[in-house]
Design a protein around this motif. Structure first.
Motif, PDB file in Angstrom:
ATOM      1  N   ALA A   1      80.603   2.170 -41.498  1.00 30.32           N
ATOM      2  CA  ALA A   1      80.274   2.414 -40.087  1.00 30.32           C
ATOM      3  C   ALA A   1      81.272   3.346 -39.404  1.00 30.32           C
ATOM      4  O   ALA A   1      80.922   4.075 -38.477  1.00 30.32           O
ATOM      5  CB  ALA A   1      80.186   1.086 -39.345  1.00 30.32           C
ATOM      6  N   GLN A   2      82.536   3.355 -39.845  1.00 34.70           N
ATOM      7  CA  GLN A   2      83.582   4.098 -39.142  1.00 34.70           C
ATOM      8  C   GLN A   2      83.270   5.588 -38.960  1.00 34.70           C
ATOM      9  O   GLN A   2      83.744   6.203 -38.014  1.00 34.70           O
ATOM     10  CB  GLN A   2      84.910   3.947 -39.877  1.00 34.70           C
ATOM     11  N   TYR A   3      82.441   6.140 -39.828  1.00 31.75           N
ATOM     12  CA  TYR A   3      82.145   7.576 -39.720  1.00 31.75           C
ATOM     13  C   TYR A   3      81.077   7.864 -38.671  1.00 31.75           C
ATOM     14  O   TYR A   3      80.896   9.001 -38.257  1.00 31.75           O
ATOM     15  CB  TYR A   3      81.661   8.118 -41.070  1.00 31.75           C
ATOM     16  N   PHE A   4      80.352   6.839 -38.272  1.00 31.35           N
ATOM     17  CA  PHE A   4      79.132   7.097 -37.504  1.00 31.35           C
ATOM     18  C   PHE A   4      79.095   6.485 -36.112  1.00 31.35           C
ATOM     19  O   PHE A   4      78.098   6.602 -35.431  1.00 31.35           O
ATOM     20  CB  PHE A   4      77.921   6.610 -38.317  1.00 31.35           C
ATOM     21  N   ILE A   5      80.185   5.815 -35.698  1.00 24.42           N
ATOM     22  CA  ILE A   5      80.129   5.164 -34.386  1.00 24.42           C
ATOM     23  C   ILE A   5      81.333   5.528 -33.510  1.00 24.42           C
ATOM     24  O   ILE A   5      82.317   6.096 -33.987  1.00 24.42           O
ATOM     25  CB  ILE A   5      80.099   3.625 -34.515  1.00 24.42           C
TER      26      ILE A   5
ATOM     27  N   ASP B   1      84.589  15.142 -38.256  1.00 27.90           N
ATOM     28  CA  ASP B   1      85.013  16.515 -38.465  1.00 27.90           C
ATOM     29  C   ASP B   1      85.469  16.779 -39.893  1.00 27.90           C
ATOM     30  O   ASP B   1      85.658  17.914 -40.295  1.00 27.90           O
ATOM     31  CB  ASP B   1      86.178  16.853 -37.512  1.00 27.90           C
ATOM     32  N   LYS B   2      85.621  15.690 -40.632  1.00 27.54           N
ATOM     33  CA  LYS B   2      86.049  15.861 -42.026  1.00 27.54           C
ATOM     34  C   LYS B   2      84.970  16.602 -42.816  1.00 27.54           C
ATOM     35  O   LYS B   2      83.794  16.553 -42.469  1.00 27.54           O
ATOM     36  CB  LYS B   2      86.250  14.491 -42.670  1.00 27.54           C
ATOM     37  N   PRO B   3      85.370  17.259 -43.899  1.00 32.99           N
ATOM     38  CA  PRO B   3      84.366  17.908 -44.734  1.00 32.99           C
ATOM     39  C   PRO B   3      83.379  16.873 -45.292  1.00 32.99           C
ATOM     40  O   PRO B   3      83.762  15.742 -45.577  1.00 32.99           O
ATOM     41  CB  PRO B   3      85.180  18.523 -45.877  1.00 32.99           C
ATOM     42  N   GLU B   4      82.117  17.317 -45.405  1.00 32.11           N
ATOM     43  CA  GLU B   4      81.056  16.388 -45.810  1.00 32.11           C
ATOM     44  C   GLU B   4      81.323  15.700 -47.138  1.00 32.11           C
ATOM     45  O   GLU B   4      81.048  14.523 -47.308  1.00 32.11           O
ATOM     46  CB  GLU B   4      79.742  17.155 -45.901  1.00 32.11           C
TER      47      GLU B   4
ATOM     48  N   LEU C   1      83.972  14.773 -48.417  1.00 29.18           N
ATOM     49  CA  LEU C   1      84.950  13.684 -48.298  1.00 29.18           C
ATOM     50  C   LEU C   1      84.304  12.428 -47.714  1.00 29.18           C
ATOM     51  O   LEU C   1      84.541  11.320 -48.179  1.00 29.18           O
ATOM     52  CB  LEU C   1      86.115  14.114 -47.400  1.00 29.18           C
ATOM     53  N   ILE C   2      83.478  12.656 -46.683  1.00 27.15           N
ATOM     54  CA  ILE C   2      82.776  11.511 -46.099  1.00 27.15           C
ATOM     55  C   ILE C   2      81.916  10.853 -47.169  1.00 27.15           C
ATOM     56  O   ILE C   2      81.949   9.650 -47.370  1.00 27.15           O
ATOM     57  CB  ILE C   2      81.880  11.948 -44.913  1.00 27.15           C
ATOM     58  N   ARG C   3      81.168  11.695 -47.858  1.00 29.65           N
ATOM     59  CA  ARG C   3      80.266  11.183 -48.880  1.00 29.65           C
ATOM     60  C   ARG C   3      81.036  10.360 -49.923  1.00 29.65           C
ATOM     61  O   ARG C   3      80.643   9.272 -50.303  1.00 29.65           O
ATOM     62  CB  ARG C   3      79.540  12.343 -49.566  1.00 29.65           C
ATOM     63  N   ARG C   4      82.167  10.904 -50.353  1.00 27.43           N
ATOM     64  CA  ARG C   4      82.938  10.215 -51.381  1.00 27.43           C
ATOM     65  C   ARG C   4      83.386   8.832 -50.892  1.00 27.43           C
ATOM     66  O   ARG C   4      83.375   7.865 -51.622  1.00 27.43           O
ATOM     67  CB  ARG C   4      84.151  11.049 -51.787  1.00 27.43           C
ATOM     68  N   ASN C   5      83.783   8.783 -49.604  1.00 24.71           N
ATOM     69  CA  ASN C   5      84.260   7.500 -49.097  1.00 24.71           C
ATOM     70  C   ASN C   5      83.147   6.491 -48.846  1.00 24.71           C
ATOM     71  O   ASN C   5      83.404   5.295 -48.727  1.00 24.71           O
ATOM     72  CB  ASN C   5      85.063   7.706 -47.809  1.00 24.71           C
TER      73      ASN C   5
END
Lengths: 253, 415
Positions: B373-377, B388-391, B393-397
């Protein structure tokens, strides 16, 4: 100066707990704890107050709760109480105080630490009740009645009767909690709590009806046959059927 | 030689196990004072098999004798397996006695087709009727609706059963024709359509009079086999979507193909596609409970579900412009689209924010999975800078820990 803390010492019953709540209000006690009698001794900063389990006091608290909230709320409080969790009495006291203050929505304030803790307990109780609905295994006795033994994590026997009454109204049955040594006996559309003088741990095979072992054998066979071994997943299996329940599951023997 | 009941049970439950449906929920049948059983709407799994599947019903075939030769089926005519058939009384006795012992919620009865569809359907109906009328059995009954059986028989089945199902099995007409030349989509859809109108008529009648008969109060379901034919997830989920909308099915089940046959009409599969099956169920849930449209989950551009990432996270990654969602302002349907927030958490959030604006700690306590949830709220004290992180990286996490681990190992070997 440290204000002396009063420890209300009750007998462990729900009535006793409600009597404690009554006394706390009656004497306007602020710094309190509520504990079961056989619990830990008092420290030097607290006074022990023996609470007698008093029916009329308990009923007055219930009446007050009903007035300030509803039946469902009382049921939730009772359910939390049956969890036998350490400190549950004080958490419930906080809730009861809020209800009497007129803060009826308090129980749905999920941002509150105490409310979240109570909901967590309720969830555990709900899961245990559900597991009992699922994991009770009746065995037919010689006289045509049915009996099951269980070892629930919490004292859920008062919560599971209705389900089995609705389901098996024309059978005579007993569900016995071997950990707490009492059970539920249902006969002629009535159920009562029962205990035995001798400790009961299992159902002796000599007491079973002639057909019983046949059906147990077929149930075990069924359990084996419906498995798809290409898809075996022990972790998932264990998550759904934790080992501590295996003792009383026919198919796991 | 006459087989013992236990032997029949072994054969006919083994043959029935590839039907994955085991739901005992969604119906409402009250017990009578002298009757046995009820069904309260909430299903109960009485145990779980070693493969982790729920055992709720006594799931058996009446017989595994069959006049058809469908490649995907263990009971196909050309397969060399031991055959057996229960008598009506045997099924009734097993059901009653298993139920009395609290082993099961009820009966799931299917069958191979012997002689004709009507002949087979009539036997299934007879068993259900006997349980209901002679034995006052009020537990759950799921019957197979046999394609080609008469409407009268289907209606009567509906009078006694809680749920009826016709399995489509192959996700396209072409694939079905290939493996089951005697079957067609039309044949499976016809009884579904008939039952749909019978069920909704009965519902309308019951609104007028409480005594009007209930027809299959638990609705209809079907099953699709996944991985035995070339259809994409897009095609499969579109078919489900159509079935939910036009046939008002309660459930579509997805069954990862278990290589039970070396029939040349089927592809050689060395492993059941369990991950794909799981992703399809997740996508199905998104359509039914999370307000997602099928084309938001799969499309021509992304015809297959991401096997590493759950479909909701995958949707969020394709639509980063929709985030972050402000937990304290957004409506329920926006909140529920956030990866890491389920139906229960979303409801709690909406209830709790009436009292105060929520912060991260409170969200975690409510049950939000922070890792995703931390990436989206956004919420009190938490301004989202992670977007703002590269995609990549988000995907990996977002990947499950086990996948992250194996990805890392893959990279190490590359270096």
């Amino acid at each position: 100066m440290v204000k002396e803390k009063v420890v209300c010492c009750y007998d462990g019953s729900f009535q006793g707990f409600l009597s404690s709540v009554f006394t706390i209000y009656e004497r306007r006690l602020d710094a309190v704890d509520i504990q079961k009698c056989e619990g830990s001794g008092t420290d030097m900063f607290s006074v022990k107050l023996q609470i007698d389990s008093d029916r009329s006091k308990a009923e007055r608290v219930l009446k007050g709760l009903k007035k300030h909230s509803d039946k469902r709320m009382i049921k939730q409080i009772y359910r939390c109480f049956l969890s036998e969790q350490d400190g549950i009495e004080m958490r419930l006291l906080v809730l009861i105080r809020q209800i009497f203050k007129g803060n009826t929505g308090y129980f749905y304030n999920y941002g509150d630490e105490n409310v979240m803790a109570l909901h967590k307990v309720l969830k555990m109780i709900r899961r245990e009740v559900h597991r009992m609905h699922a994991f009770v295994r009746f065995q037919e006795l010689k006289d045509g009645s049915y009996a099951a033994v269980v070892e629930p994590d919490f004292d859920v026997m008062p919560l599971i009767g209705q389900h089995f009454e609705d389901r098996y109204p024309s059978m005579e049955w007993i569900i016995f909690d071997v950990r707490r040594q009492y059970g539920l006996h249902y006969k002629d559309f009535k159920s009562t709590f029962i205990g035995f003088e001798e400790k009961l741990l299992t159902i002796k095979s000599s007491a079973l009806s002639t057909e019983e072992l046949e059906y147990q054998k077929m149930w075990r066979q069924y359990f084996q046959s419906v498995n798809i071994s290409e898809r075996n997943n022990a972790k998932l299996h264990l998550r759904h059927v934790p080992r501590r329940y295996w003792n009383n599951l026919i198919e796991k023997q | 030689m006459k087989l013992a009941t236990i032997e029949k049970l072994s054969i006919l439950s083994d043959a029935a196990k590839y039907d994955v449906s085991c739901a005992s929920s969604g119906s409402d049948r009250k017990n009578t004072k002298t009757g046995l059983g009820n069904s309260t709407g909430m299903g109960i799994c009485h145990t779980y098999t070693q493969d982790g599947r729920c055992v709720s019903l006594l799931k058996i075939l009446l017989t595994n004798f069959c006049i058809f030769d469908c490649a995907y089926c263990v009971s196909r005519k050309s397969n060399d397996v031991k055959r057996a058939a229960f008598t009506v009384q045997e099924v009734v006795d097993l059901t009653m006695n298993f139920y009395k012992r609290n082993y099961i919620e009820g009966l799931f009865l299917s069958s191979g087709i012997f002689k004709s569809p009507d002949y087979t359907m009539e036997r299934l109906v007879r068993i259900a009727k006997k349980l209901r009328t002679e034995h006052q059995f009020n537990g759950y009954i799921h019957l197979k609706a046999i394609p080609g059986a008469s409407e009268e028989l289907l209606y009567e089945a509906g009078l006694h059963a809680d749920r009826l199902s016709v399995n489509i099995e192959m996700p396209s007409e072409k694939s079905l024709k290939l493996v089951a030349p005697e079957k067609s989509f039309k044949e499976a859809l016809e009884p579904m359509s008939y039952l749909k109108s019978a069920i909704s008529e009965s519902k309308a009648e019951r609104r007028k009079s409480r005594n009007a008969p209930k027809v299959a109060p638990g609705g209809q379901s079907t099953q699709l086999i996944v991985g035995a034919s070339p259809e994409s997830d897009h095609q499969i989920l579109n078919l489900s979507d159509q079935l939910y909308k036009t046939k008002q099915l309660k459930r579509v089940y997805y069954s990862g193909y278990v290589p039970i046959s070396d029939d040349a009409r089927l592809p050689t599969v060395d492993k059941t596609p369990v991950v794909r099956e799981n992703r399809l169920y997740q996508a199905d849930w998104l359509m039914r409970f999370y307000g997602f449209n099928v084309d938001e989950i799969v499309s021509d551009l992304h015809p297959n579900l991401d096997l590493q990432l759950d479909p909701k996270s995958a949707f969020a990654m394709r639509n980063l412009h929709l985030f972050p969602v402000d937990i304290n302002r957004a409506d329920y349907w926006q909140i529920i689209r956030v990866p890491g927030i389920g139906v229960k958490s979303a409801k709690k959030i909406v209830a709790a924010r009436k009292f105060r604006r929520l912060n991260v700690e409170q969200l975690k306590k409510i049950g939000v999975v922070w890792k995703r949830a931390q990436y989206f709220i956004e919420c009190v004290g938490y301004l989202n800078k992670l977007l703002d992180k590269p995609e990549y990286l988000i995907r990996r996490n977002l990947l499950p820990a086990s996948v992250q681990q194996s990805e890392r190992e893959k990279q190490l070997t590359l270096w």
